[in-house]
Design a protein around this motif. Structure first.
Motif, short mmCIF file in Angstrom:
data_model
loop_
_atom_site.label_atom_id
_atom_site.label_comp_id
_atom_site.label_asym_id
_atom_site.label_seq_id
_atom_site.Cartn_x
_atom_site.Cartn_y
_atom_site.Cartn_z
N ALA A 88 25.22 14.42 -22.10
CA ALA A 88 25.87 13.47 -21.19
C ALA A 88 26.53 14.18 -20.01
O ALA A 88 26.46 13.71 -18.86
CB ALA A 88 26.90 12.65 -21.97
N LEU A 89 27.15 15.32 -20.26
CA LEU A 89 27.83 16.05 -19.19
C LEU A 89 26.86 16.64 -18.18
O LEU A 89 27.11 16.61 -16.97
CB LEU A 89 28.71 17.15 -19.80
N TYR A 90 25.73 17.18 -18.66
CA TYR A 90 24.71 17.66 -17.73
C TYR A 90 24.19 16.51 -16.88
O TYR A 90 23.90 16.69 -15.68
CB TYR A 90 23.56 18.32 -18.50
N ARG A 106 32.62 20.99 -15.60
CA ARG A 106 32.39 22.33 -16.17
C ARG A 106 33.43 22.64 -17.26
O ARG A 106 33.13 23.27 -18.27
CB ARG A 106 32.44 23.40 -15.08
N VAL A 107 34.68 22.21 -17.04
CA VAL A 107 35.72 22.39 -18.06
C VAL A 107 35.34 21.64 -19.33
O VAL A 107 35.42 22.18 -20.44
CB VAL A 107 37.09 21.91 -17.54
N PHE A 108 34.91 20.39 -19.19
CA PHE A 108 34.54 19.59 -20.35
C PHE A 108 33.31 20.15 -21.06
O PHE A 108 33.17 20.03 -22.28
CB PHE A 108 34.32 18.13 -19.96
N GLN A 109 32.42 20.79 -20.28
CA GLN A 109 31.27 21.45 -20.92
C GLN A 109 31.75 22.54 -21.87
O GLN A 109 31.18 22.73 -22.95
CB GLN A 109 30.35 22.05 -19.85
N GLY A 110 32.78 23.26 -21.47
CA GLY A 110 33.35 24.28 -22.34
C GLY A 110 34.09 23.68 -23.52
O GLY A 110 33.96 24.13 -24.66
N LEU A 111 34.87 22.62 -23.25
CA LEU A 111 35.67 22.01 -24.31
C LEU A 111 34.81 21.35 -25.39
O LEU A 111 35.19 21.32 -26.57
CB LEU A 111 36.62 20.96 -23.71
#
Length: 410
Positions: A88-90, A106-111
């Motif tokens: 979903a984030l991509y 990008r932060v949420f991709q890490g989280l």
């Protein structure tokens, strides 16, 4: 259907391969995307560095939390959570037109990351003990192969379809990984009655385990040894006389040489670890890759540099499978998900710090000296690990001697 660890290994290898590829797809065009699509014209290098590093920082900070949940609710739920969240984030990246919102994503991709450590933990806990080293060696090739092919696929897709469309491609690939994990991954060895721990307690538990703590340090140093060179290899290749037009391709080939060597050797190191011991394989890997870096001071040509990097990769391929196998040996089954998440945190922090420190050092000293420092750090890690092995061995022999004396006195 009867549980098959081999089938599970194939399924999880596929998932990690797709997940690793999806992330690395954006690496070749990330600065271009920021410039042409998000209108970042000033401080582009800083924006690119922040966009790259902030994901790893967020992932490193949150990984112990996901590890705690994995040990409470299972590793497979973590695969599903991470896979569908990242897909979903991509997809959201395709619709972003503001650089600040891009950083937020990008932060949420890490989280919300965690697919890879959960997969490794699942393999480690659902594979027969005598096959664990081989299985973890195979899993090491999944991330390496995905990371090698990702930039190539990203370059092709962005060239023929566009940078935004490459994010759609990443989303589709991660979605495949999530669906594969949902329908085909199996988790057998899991205690659902376990009480969920707190991250603070997990960190205390990890620090109290000296062997595990040293393994985390080696993970950080070995990952750092790869990532510190990311901003330097292209510059180094240019100083060897390669033209600017072919420098990107040449440095890409050299950088991927380590990954190719990993694909070739990691399964073999896993098998040898089972035969001669993972401690010996880890020592050989650290010493060989350390010497490979130090030898760089004597190489000035592009071809020799490429050959040396490939040789370094052949030894470095033994490091991660051995560490993963030793994490299994040195931690309790109920702590294993958290152990691999802490392992991921150490790796992600090193991945973030490596390019930053490499760029700073490259500005104040000749690059070949950085290779030497890199090699010395790996050799120092090998020395510390050797001392740990000797300490454990002597402690074990003293324990056996005292047990014999107690038995004799009775």
């Amino acid at each position: 259907m009867k549980f098959s660890w081999e089938r599970n290994l194939v399924v999880l290898w596929t998932g990690v391969f797709f997940c690793s590829m999806a992330y690395s797809i954006s690496i070749p065009f990330l600065p271009i995307y920021l410039n042409t699509e998000l209108d970042v014209e000033h401080h582009l290098e800083a924006w690119s560095g922040i966009a790259f590093g902030i994901t790893f920082l967020a992932s490193a900070l949150i990984s112990p939390f996901w590890g705690s949940l994995a040990d409470k609710y299972g590793r497979k739920p973590m695969l599903i959570r991470s896979g569908f969240s990242l897909a979903a984030l991509y997809l959201l990246n395709y619709f972003v037109h503001d650089p600040y919102w891009f950083l937020v994503i990008r932060v949420f991709q890490g989280l919300l990351a965690g697919f890879v450590p959960a997969s490794i933990a699942l393999v480690a806990t659902n594979t027969p003990e005598e096959k664990t080293g081989y299985a973890l060696g195979i899993m090491s090739t999944a991330g390496a192969t995905g990371s090698i092919l990702g930039p190539l696929v990203g370059g092709v897709v962005s060239h023929y379809f566009g940078n935004r469309e490459a994010f759609l491609f990443s989303s589709a690939i991660v979605l495949i990984a999530a669906l594969v994990a949902t329908f085909f991954a199996k988790e057998k060895n899991f205690n659902r009655k376990a009480v969920r721990s707190h991250v603070k307690d997990d960190l205390k538990h990890a620090l109290a385990n000296r062997s595990f703590s040293l393994l985390l340090m080696i993970v950080a140093v070995s990952t750092f040894s790869v990532m510190i060179l990311e901003p330097l290899i292209t510059v180094y290749v240019l100083k060897m006389g390669i033209s600017k037009e072919s420098a990107s391709l040449s440095s890409g080939i050299i950088f991927s040489a380590v990954g190719i060597a990993t694909v070739i050797m990691a399964p073999r190191w896993g098998k040898w670890g089972r035969k001669i011991g993972y401690e010996k394989v880890l020592l050989i890997g650290l010493i060989g890759s350390g010497i490979g870096n130090v030898l760089q001071i004597f190489v000035t040509g592009y071809v020799g540099f490429g050959v040396l990097r490939f040789g370094y990769g052949l030894f470095f391929a033994g490091v991660n499978p051995s560490i993963n196998a030793m994490i299994v040996q040195n931690t309790e089954p109920e702590f294993r998900g958290r152990a691999f998440s802490l392992n991921q945190s150490a790796s992600q922090l090193a991945t973030m710090a490596g390019p930053i420190i490499g760029g700073l050092l490259g500005g104040i000293m000749p690059i070949h000296y950085i290779f030497v420092l890199n090699g010395c750090a790996l050799l120092l890690s090998a020395l510390l690990f050797k001392m740990m092995i000797q300490h454990k061995s002597s402690a074990l022999s003293r324990h056996h001697e005292s047990s014999k004396h107690r038995t004799a006195s009775r």
